[in-house]
Design a protein around this motif. Structure first.
Motif, mmCIF file in Angstrom:
data_model
loop_
_atom_site.group_PDB
_atom_site.id
_atom_site.type_symbol
_atom_site.label_atom_id
_atom_site.label_comp_id
_atom_site.label_asym_id
_atom_site.label_seq_id
_atom_site.Cartn_x
_atom_site.Cartn_y
_atom_site.Cartn_z
ATOM 1 N N GLN A 53 36.990 25.291 -29.186
ATOM 2 C CA GLN A 53 35.780 26.174 -28.928
ATOM 3 C C GLN A 53 36.351 27.588 -28.409
ATOM 4 N N ILE A 56 38.351 29.545 -31.351
ATOM 5 C CA ILE A 56 37.288 29.820 -32.242
ATOM 6 C C ILE A 56 36.581 31.219 -31.592
ATOM 7 N N VAL A 57 36.151 31.090 -30.385
ATOM 8 C CA VAL A 57 35.591 32.500 -29.835
ATOM 9 C C VAL A 57 36.503 33.426 -29.762
ATOM 10 N N GLU A 58 37.874 33.264 -29.294
ATOM 11 C CA GLU A 58 38.834 34.285 -29.425
ATOM 12 C C GLU A 58 39.037 34.739 -30.527
ATOM 13 N N LEU A 59 39.241 34.203 -31.629
ATOM 14 C CA LEU A 59 39.428 34.818 -32.675
ATOM 15 C C LEU A 59 38.266 35.444 -33.203
ATOM 16 N N ALA A 60 37.085 35.024 -33.207
ATOM 17 C CA ALA A 60 35.767 35.739 -33.752
ATOM 18 C C ALA A 60 35.682 37.276 -32.787
ATOM 19 N N LEU A 61 35.789 36.982 -31.685
ATOM 20 C CA LEU A 61 35.935 38.194 -30.883
ATOM 21 C C LEU A 61 37.077 39.333 -31.168
ATOM 22 N N ASP A 63 37.631 40.219 -34.040
ATOM 23 C CA ASP A 63 37.225 40.887 -35.189
ATOM 24 C C ASP A 63 36.197 42.006 -34.918
ATOM 25 N N PHE A 66 32.538 41.692 -36.321
ATOM 26 C CA PHE A 66 31.861 40.637 -35.751
ATOM 27 C C PHE A 66 31.415 41.083 -34.364
ATOM 28 N N ARG A 67 32.236 41.677 -33.399
ATOM 29 C CA ARG A 67 31.718 42.223 -32.235
ATOM 30 C C ARG A 67 30.520 43.134 -32.364
ATOM 31 N N LYS A 69 28.496 43.097 -34.758
ATOM 32 C CA LYS A 69 27.125 42.298 -35.353
ATOM 33 C C LYS A 69 26.826 41.670 -33.942
ATOM 34 N N LEU A 70 27.532 41.099 -33.171
ATOM 35 C CA LEU A 70 27.029 40.226 -32.031
ATOM 36 C C LEU A 70 26.208 41.299 -30.984
#
Length: 92
Positions: A53, A56-61, A63, A66-67, A69-70
């Motif tokens: 988890q 996944i969060v580190e890799l998503a953030l 980007d 992605f940030r 869109k978040l």
């Protein structure tokens, strides 16, 4: 006292995680390859669900798109959100 019963204890799944998503996290955790260059300079943990988890969060953030869109899910459109990264753990 052993009464001959067996019980397979699976981790609890709380209401915020569906069993399908939980199964996906198990798959990710089981298949993490820390030799991949994307993990260079990042803290190495283990193949636990919590580590999966976190990765996944580190890799998503990491980007930028992605940030952005978040931010629509954040208070005030994310105006107070400041992304920082600092990976001090180095494994050679």
């Amino acid at each position: 006292m052993d009464i001959g019963e067996t019980h397979v204890e699976l981790p609890r799944v709380i209401s915020t995680h569906s069993r399908v998503m939980y199964g996906n996290l198990i798959q990710v955790a089981d298949n993490l390859d820390f030799r991949n260059p994307i993990f260079n300079g990042r803290a190495k943990r283990n193949r636990s669900l919590g580590s999966a988890q976190a990765f996944i969060v580190e890799l998503a953030l990491a980007d930028r798109s992605f940030r952005e869109k978040l931010k629509r899910f954040m208070i005030g459109g994310g105006k107070q959100f400041v992304y920082t990264s600092d990976y001090l753990d180095v494994y050679l």
